[in-house]
Design a protein around this motif. Structure first.
Motif, mmCIF file in Angstrom:
data_model
loop_
_atom_site.group_PDB
_atom_site.id
_atom_site.type_symbol
_atom_site.label_atom_id
_atom_site.label_comp_id
_atom_site.label_asym_id
_atom_site.label_seq_id
_atom_site.Cartn_x
_atom_site.Cartn_y
_atom_site.Cartn_z
ATOM 1 N N GLY A 181 29.863 40.162 42.807
ATOM 2 C CA GLY A 181 30.758 40.961 42.119
ATOM 3 C C GLY A 181 30.441 42.608 42.043
ATOM 4 N N GLU B 128 33.326 44.657 43.051
ATOM 5 C CA GLU B 128 34.491 44.565 41.968
ATOM 6 C C GLU B 128 34.051 45.386 40.718
ATOM 7 O OE1 GLU B 128 35.960 40.774 41.073
ATOM 8 O OE2 GLU B 128 37.353 41.635 39.632
ATOM 9 N N GLY C 234 41.976 38.085 39.250
ATOM 10 C CA GLY C 234 40.725 37.745 38.874
ATOM 11 C C GLY C 234 39.734 38.548 38.073
ATOM 12 N N PRO C 235 38.455 38.204 37.883
ATOM 13 C CA PRO C 235 37.726 36.949 38.560
ATOM 14 C C PRO C 235 37.980 35.841 37.358
ATOM 15 C CG PRO C 235 36.301 38.407 37.498
ATOM 16 C CD PRO C 235 37.628 39.247 37.596
#
Lengths: 502, 240
Positions: A364, A367, B174-175
């Motif tokens: 992650g 992101e 998402g997430p």
């Protein structure tokens, strides 16, 4: 010209600056690793994401400065990913079985076939005779070739594999080899890299990530994007950028000296013509190579019909695998295994690089980085043009954080649509121009499959790739911003640049 | 005639049952340093007939259950405890407009340290703790959005989200589990929308001490120093 061997020897440092870079690159990488690792934990980032970013930063510094060969850095990265608990052993080891690695391996078998049969040499000599009176025109011929191939073969890696032997042989004719790369070779590889990726954004079927973006814009943004809508926006931006890069690459980044503008073979073009004529008519082996390559090409081009025809989809690596089986077939084939030049050190480099990139996605970290970029800015009440420019720039350069176009699309496009709605803009005005940046994955050797394959030619460094890629992206951002203010506005996609949302 | 009346009554009852709406179900679990955690849950109830309202609960053995906010006369008790816990609300009157039902409870030891038998390979390093949470909608009424916010105890941060289910649908953004800061503490938020009967969601987060080992710093400095010394010939001026 008859060989395509890629050695694993470390490239010698060319200048004092490069020697200093190597010397300081090692501690520099460690320093960056430690700084990122010991930073206070970010709100939305896990400890493994932070460690992944630290490992990747270290590897990036080492790949650029090259204190070690790139494949050794990749091995170090894989070990670091394990011991920092960023990825588990299986996830790291599985990378060597990824589609891109297989395609890379099979590409070298097919390329070896073209080199051994001298078909690559024949095609390259023809190309140089036809267009290569000057190096610039030979480069332009490749731009046109990639533009023609882009709508026919959506798989970028397949396009790259197809044209790689031609690039290598033409580069050799202009004096650029793996052992002694010159600026023509850099231009050749990096211009092709740009064309293969960027020209995929000419059509919405240019990559599956484009289609995902179209689906998201329709489902979340409520706007249907038609084939021609995309093409009218994407084609001019992509084509103009690559033509500019054709000029800027050879005039600004990697200047081709006047004496390098002509074939570097002793005897010049006369010798090229002589060699071409001495090859005589196509040999039986060359015809066989054409048939095998034609079969693979046919499978690459018709992938959308495979399910209907065969009941199974033969993906790009499997089409190449079938080609390799025929090439290596005893008696009827063309090559023996020993004749196939497979640069394992480069596959190891690719595997390590992909393991690092995937760790950024899986933990992650990528992101989180994107959310921080958007979340840190207050775009409420600012003119549309400013928001548009920020969105385009973030979308364009965010490819440096991830190795997957699909993952990047799935992260970015929903954020952009949601943000557009919150700011009071029509989602399509930001999401569609942003979607045009999806395929521009040109900044690093690990940013896309063609990048990995072309880096394996050893004709350019990570730093060269970064310079060329960043210039391509910056030109793309400028053209997209200018288009947003004019062309896209006239087509009704974007509002006026100075408009402020109610 | 009697059966007709019975049928009509059943139809009316089922129509009322269908009319029950649960737009959101949000739980905030705040973990303390001693290992215990207090959960505060808010269930937004739209239309609901008077009488019994049963809600699923994602914790197996809650203690000290307290009703914090509800229409006057509402009673709350814990339902069956065999495999899944449920909450049983007795509503004195039908609800026509959205009303929040707020309740809290204690969760003992939500963080687990995985124990290994002698000779067995360890799954987590010493100092790591695992938080697991699962939620299944066992009731007929669909839930608009189920959200669990887990605020980590001080001194611990998330090493990684080890599980986040179900996988995101195409139209979802998402997430499934988002790491963020809530009320000054690092937190993990599980979100699952349109939870129909039988739908399940779960997450597992591994937590580690916030302080990183200084071993990395030591190893890094030593390696960098050794390299600078042994590779100094790279930049040494060549003897003429």
């Amino acid at each position: 010209m008859e060989k395509m061997t890629l050695s694993s020897k470390t490239r010698e440092a060319q200048s004092a600056n490069e020697r200093w870079m190597r010397y300081l690159g090692f501690p520099g990488g460690i320093l960056l690793f430690l700084v990122i690792l010991y930073l206070p934990a970010g709100a939305g980032a896990s400890a493994s994401a932070q460690a992944g970013a630290a490992c990747f930063a270290l590897a990036l510094v080492w790949w650029v400065t090259e204190p070690f060969p790139t494949y050794v850095t990749s091995l170090v990265l894989m070990f670091l990913l394990l011991v920092t608990r960023t990825s588990n052993a299986k996830a790291i080891m599985d990378v060597l079985g990824m589609e891109v690695i297989w395609l890379n391996l099979l590409a070298f078998i097919l390329s070896s076939m073209l080199v051994k049969t001298r078909l690559a040499k024949r095609m390259a000599l023809w190309l140089v005779l036809r267009f290569g009176h000057k190096a610039s025109w030979a480069l332009l011929a490749f731009v046109v070739l990639q533009l023609v191939l882009a709508p026919l073969i959506p798989a970028t890696a397949a396009r790259c594999v197809m044209t790689l032997p031609l690039m290598i042989v033409v580069a050799t004719i202009y004096g650029s080899t793996e052992a002694t790369p010159n600026n023509f070779g850099k231009n050749m590889m990096l211009l092709n890299l740009g064309c293969i990726s960027v020209l995929s954004s000419v059509t919405m079927t240019g990559s599956s990530a484009n289609l995902i973006a179209v689906g998201l814009i329709q489902n979340m943004g409520g706007h249907r994007v038609y084939y021609m809508d995309w093409m009218m926006l994407g084609a001019p931006v992509a084509i103009v950028t690559m033509l500019l890069m054709w000029i800027l690459g050879q005039k600004l980044l990697f200047r081709i000296k006047p004496e390098e503008q002509v074939p570097q073979l002793e005897g010049g073009l006369g010798l090229v013509r002589e060699q071409y004529e001495s090859m005589g008519p196509l040999s039986f082996q060359e015809k066989k190579a054409i048939a095998i390559f034609g079969m693979v090409l046919f499978l690459w081009m018709t992938d959308i019909f495979h399910m209907r025809w065969f009941g199974v989809e033969i993906s790009a690596p499997f089409a190449a695998l079938l080609g390799a089986v025929v090439v290596l077939f005893p008696r009827w084939g063309i090559l023996s295994w020993a004749e196939a030049d497979i640069p394992w050190h480069l596959l190891i480099f690719s595997a390590g690089a992909y393991a690092g990139g995937l760790a950024l996605d899986d933990t992650g970290a990528a992101e989180w980085g994107v959310r921080m970029l958007f979340g840190g800015m207050n775009l409420k009440g600012v003119p549309f043009g400013f928001t548009y420019t920020v969105v385009i720039a973030v979308m364009m350069y965010s490819h440096l954080l991830t190795t997957s176009k699909t993952v990047r699309t799935l992260i970015m496009i929903p954020i952009i649509i949601t943000m557009a709605k919150a700011l009071g803009w029509n989602p399509v005005s930001l999401a569609l121009p942003a979607a045009l940046c999806i395929d521009w994955v040109v900044g690093l050797p690990i940013s896309g499959k063609p990048n990995v394959i072309l880096f394996s030619t050893n004709q350019f460094t990570v730093g060269d790739n970064f310079k060329h890629g960043m210039l391509t992206c910056t030109i793309g951002v400028i053209i997209l911003v200018l288009s947003g203010a004019t062309w896209f506005h006239w087509l009704g996609i974007t509002p006026a640049f100075w408009a402020v949302a109610p | 005639m009697r059966s007709l009346r019975l049928g009509a009554a059943l139809l009316a009852a089922s129509a009322l049952a269908l009319a029950t709406e649960l737009p959101s179900y949000q739980v905030r679990l705040t973990a303390a340093r001693d290992g215990s955690a207090r959960a505060t849950a808010t269930v937004l109830v739209g239309h609901c007939p008077a009488g019994l309202l049963v809600l699923p609960l994602g914790f197996s053995a809650p203690e000290d259950l307290k009703l914090e906010e509800a229409p006057p006369g509402t009673r709350l008790e814990l339902g069956a405890r065999d495999t899944v816990s449920t909450l049983r609300f007795q509503l004195p009157t039908a609800l026509d407009a959205p009303v929040a039902l707020r309740f809290s409870f204690l969760v003992k030891q939500p963080l687990q340290a995985l124990k290994t038998a002698p000779g067995e390979k360890g799954a987590l390093p010493a100092g790591s703790r695992l938080f697991r949470h699962g939620f299944v909608n066992t009731q007929e009424t669909p839930i608009g959005v189920y959200r669990l916010e887990f605020l980590f105890p001080e001194g611990l941060i998330a090493q990684a989200v080890r599980e986040q289910l179900p996988k995101l649908e195409k139209q979802e953004t998402g997430p499934r589990v988002l790491l963020s800061v809530l009320d000054g503490q690092q937190a993990a938020t599980l979100t699952y929308a349109n939870v129909h009967q039988g739908d399940a969601t779960s997450m597992a987060v591994e937590l580690v001490p916030r302080q990183r080992s200084l071993g990395w710093l030591l190893a890094g400095v030593i390696l960098a120093g050794l390299y600078l010394f042994y590779f100094r010939d790279l930049v040494a001026k060549k003897a003429s």
